[in-house]
Design a protein around this motif. Structure first.
Motif, PDB file in Angstrom:
ATOM      1  N   ILE A  95      17.633 -15.424  25.558  1.00  0.00           N
ATOM      2  CA  ILE A  95      17.055 -14.395  26.422  1.00  0.00           C
ATOM      3  C   ILE A  95      16.879 -13.062  25.702  1.00  0.00           C
ATOM      4  N   LEU A  96      17.794 -12.730  24.815  1.00  0.00           N
ATOM      5  CA  LEU A  96      17.739 -11.481  24.048  1.00  0.00           C
ATOM      6  C   LEU A  96      17.739 -11.836  22.556  1.00  0.00           C
ATOM      7  N   PRO A  97      16.611 -12.372  22.047  1.00  0.00           N
ATOM      8  CA  PRO A  97      16.604 -12.943  20.699  1.00  0.00           C
ATOM      9  C   PRO A  97      16.483 -11.952  19.543  1.00  0.00           C
ATOM     10  N   SER A  98      16.133 -10.701  19.818  1.00  0.00           N
ATOM     11  CA  SER A  98      15.875  -9.797  18.695  1.00  0.00           C
ATOM     12  C   SER A  98      16.429  -8.406  18.952  1.00  0.00           C
ATOM     13  N   LYS A  99      16.572  -7.677  17.847  1.00  0.00           N
ATOM     14  CA  LYS A  99      17.068  -6.304  17.897  1.00  0.00           C
ATOM     15  C   LYS A  99      16.016  -5.396  18.498  1.00  0.00           C
ATOM     16  N   PRO A 100      16.392  -4.294  19.085  1.00  0.00           N
ATOM     17  CA  PRO A 100      17.768  -3.817  19.227  1.00  0.00           C
ATOM     18  C   PRO A 100      18.491  -4.533  20.375  1.00  0.00           C
ATOM     19  N   TYR A 101      19.707  -4.971  20.108  1.00  0.00           N
ATOM     20  CA  TYR A 101      20.511  -5.621  21.134  1.00  0.00           C
ATOM     21  C   TYR A 101      21.187  -4.562  21.993  1.00  0.00           C
ATOM     22  N   PRO A 102      21.451  -4.878  23.252  1.00  0.00           N
ATOM     23  CA  PRO A 102      22.189  -3.921  24.077  1.00  0.00           C
ATOM     24  C   PRO A 102      23.668  -3.890  23.689  1.00  0.00           C
ATOM     25  N   ASN A 103      24.344  -2.817  24.075  1.00  0.00           N
ATOM     26  CA  ASN A 103      25.807  -2.801  23.981  1.00  0.00           C
ATOM     27  C   ASN A 103      26.327  -3.930  24.850  1.00  0.00           C
ATOM     28  N   TRP A 104      27.486  -4.509  24.501  1.00  0.00           N
ATOM     29  CA  TRP A 104      28.005  -5.611  25.308  1.00  0.00           C
ATOM     30  C   TRP A 104      29.522  -5.570  25.305  1.00  0.00           C
ATOM     31  N   THR A 105      30.110  -5.633  26.497  1.00  0.00           N
ATOM     32  CA  THR A 105      31.547  -5.759  26.662  1.00  0.00           C
ATOM     33  C   THR A 105      31.813  -7.022  27.459  1.00  0.00           C
ATOM     34  N   ALA A 106      32.647  -7.909  26.922  1.00  0.00           N
ATOM     35  CA  ALA A 106      33.016  -9.148  27.605  1.00  0.00           C
ATOM     36  C   ALA A 106      34.470  -9.031  28.057  1.00  0.00           C
ATOM     37  N   VAL A 107      34.713  -9.417  29.308  1.00  0.00           N
ATOM     38  CA  VAL A 107      36.039  -9.263  29.900  1.00  0.00           C
ATOM     39  C   VAL A 107      36.501 -10.609  30.456  1.00  0.00           C
ATOM     40  N   GLY A 108      37.715 -11.012  30.096  1.00  0.00           N
ATOM     41  CA  GLY A 108      38.305 -12.206  30.679  1.00  0.00           C
ATOM     42  C   GLY A 108      38.957 -11.857  32.006  1.00  0.00           C
ATOM     43  N   VAL A 109      38.688 -12.668  33.012  1.00  0.00           N
ATOM     44  CA  VAL A 109      39.233 -12.426  34.353  1.00  0.00           C
ATOM     45  C   VAL A 109      39.789 -13.737  34.909  1.00  0.00           C
ATOM     46  N   ASN A 110      40.584 -13.634  35.971  1.00  0.00           N
ATOM     47  CA  ASN A 110      41.124 -14.859  36.561  1.00  0.00           C
ATOM     48  C   ASN A 110      40.503 -15.212  37.905  1.00  0.00           C
ATOM     49  N   TRP A 111      39.536 -14.420  38.374  1.00  0.00           N
ATOM     50  CA  TRP A 111      38.904 -14.731  39.653  1.00  0.00           C
ATOM     51  C   TRP A 111      37.504 -14.132  39.722  1.00  0.00           C
ATOM     52  N   LEU A 112      36.531 -14.968  40.091  1.00  0.00           N
ATOM     53  CA  LEU A 112      35.152 -14.523  40.322  1.00  0.00           C
ATOM     54  C   LEU A 112      34.587 -15.217  41.562  1.00  0.00           C
ATOM     55  N   ALA A 113      35.401 -15.328  42.591  1.00  0.00           N
ATOM     56  CA  ALA A 113      34.969 -15.904  43.878  1.00  0.00           C
ATOM     57  C   ALA A 113      34.359 -17.299  43.719  1.00  0.00           C
ATOM     58  N   GLY A 114      34.958 -18.120  42.864  1.00  0.00           N
ATOM     59  CA  GLY A 114      34.471 -19.475  42.666  1.00  0.00           C
ATOM     60  C   GLY A 114      33.504 -19.630  41.508  1.00  0.00           C
ATOM     61  N   PHE A 115      33.031 -18.537  40.948  1.00  0.00           N
ATOM     62  CA  PHE A 115      32.125 -18.571  39.812  1.00  0.00           C
ATOM     63  C   PHE A 115      32.929 -18.461  38.523  1.00  0.00           C
ATOM     64  N   ASP A 116      32.290 -18.788  37.399  1.00  0.00           N
ATOM     65  CA  ASP A 116      32.950 -18.703  36.102  1.00  0.00           C
ATOM     66  C   ASP A 116      32.334 -17.653  35.188  1.00  0.00           C
ATOM     67  N   PHE A 117      31.249 -17.022  35.637  1.00  0.00           N
ATOM     68  CA  PHE A 117      30.535 -16.037  34.824  1.00  0.00           C
ATOM     69  C   PHE A 117      29.855 -15.043  35.743  1.00  0.00           C
ATOM     70  N   GLU A 118      29.908 -13.782  35.360  1.00  0.00           N
ATOM     71  CA  GLU A 118      29.193 -12.726  36.075  1.00  0.00           C
ATOM     72  C   GLU A 118      28.710 -11.726  35.038  1.00  0.00           C
ATOM     73  N   ILE A 119      27.523 -11.157  35.283  1.00  0.00           N
ATOM     74  CA  ILE A 119      26.951 -10.191  34.346  1.00  0.00           C
ATOM     75  C   ILE A 119      26.417  -8.995  35.119  1.00  0.00           C
ATOM     76  N   LYS A 120      26.747  -7.799  34.629  1.00  0.00           N
ATOM     77  CA  LYS A 120      26.195  -6.562  35.184  1.00  0.00           C
ATOM     78  C   LYS A 120      25.630  -5.745  34.051  1.00  0.00           C
ATOM     79  N   VAL A 121      24.588  -4.974  34.341  1.00  0.00           N
ATOM     80  CA  VAL A 121      23.921  -4.225  33.268  1.00  0.00           C
ATOM     81  C   VAL A 121      23.509  -2.835  33.747  1.00  0.00           C
ATOM     82  N   VAL A 122      23.224  -2.020  32.733  1.00  0.00           N
ATOM     83  CA  VAL A 122      22.520  -0.759  32.927  1.00  0.00           C
ATOM     84  C   VAL A 122      21.230  -0.892  32.118  1.00  0.00           C
ATOM     85  N   ALA A 123      20.112  -0.551  32.732  1.00  0.00           N
ATOM     86  CA  ALA A 123      18.814  -0.647  32.064  1.00  0.00           C
ATOM     87  C   ALA A 123      18.040   0.653  32.223  1.00  0.00           C
ATOM     88  N   ARG A 124      17.177   0.925  31.255  1.00  0.00           N
ATOM     89  CA  ARG A 124      16.212   2.024  31.380  1.00  0.00           C
ATOM     90  C   ARG A 124      15.024   1.502  32.155  1.00  0.00           C
TER      91      ARG A 124
END
Length: 119
Positions: free
Chosen positions: A87-116
Motif C-alpha cells: 500500500i505504501l511502496p515508495s518514499k517518503p514513508y510516513p512516521n510509524w509507531t507500532a504498539v503491542g496491546v492485549n485487547w482490541l475488542a476481538g480484533f488483532d490489528f488497528e491503525i490510526k493516522v494523521v494525514a495532510r
C-alpha cells in the motif's frame, strides 16, 4: 464502520486546518465482526482507512503519521509489513509507531493516522 462510530459516539475523522486525524480502523467484515484471517483483517483495515481518507479528499500518499496496534506483534508484524509495502511502496514513508496491546475488542490489528489534506 459508521455503525461502530454511532454506537460508541466518536468520529471516523476530524479535520483541523489542513490535517486529518483518523480514528483507529479495524478489519471488520460487513456485519462488523472481526475478519478471522489475519492478513485479510489487515487489508480490510487499510480498505476502511482508504475510504475515510477519500471522504476528506486525501489518500495514502497524504499520510504523515501512523500508529498501529497489534495483539501479538512478534507473530503479526511480518504480515503487517507485507501489506504496508503493498500500500505504501515508495518514499517518503510516513512516521510509524507500532504498539503491542492485549485487547482490541476481538480484533488483532488497528491503525490510526494523521494525514495532510491536499489543497
Amino acid at each position: 464502520m459508521k455503525a461502530i462510530y454511532e454506537k460508541h459516539n466518536y468520529s471516523a475523522a476530524i479535520r483541523a486546518g489542513d490535517l486529518l486525524f483518523v480514528s483507529g480502523q479495524v478489519g471488520s467484515r460487513n456485519d462488523g465482526s472481526p475478519e478471522p484471517d489475519f492478513e485479510v483483517q489487515v487489508r480490510r483495515a487499510f480498505d476502511h482507512l482508504a475510504g475515510t481518507l477519500a471522504e476528506a479528499g486525501a489518500g495514502f500518499e497524504d499520510i504523515v503519521d501512523v500508529t498501529s496496534f497489534h495483539t501479538d506483534p512478534d507473530t503479526q508484524f511480518e504480515t503487517v509489513l507485507k501489506v504496508k509495502d503493498d500500500i505504501l511502496p515508495s518514499k517518503p514513508y510516513p512516521n510509524w509507531t507500532a504498539v503491542g496491546v492485549n485487547w482490541l475488542a476481538g480484533f488483532d490489528f488497528e491503525i490510526k493516522v494523521v494525514a495532510r489534506i491536499p489543497k
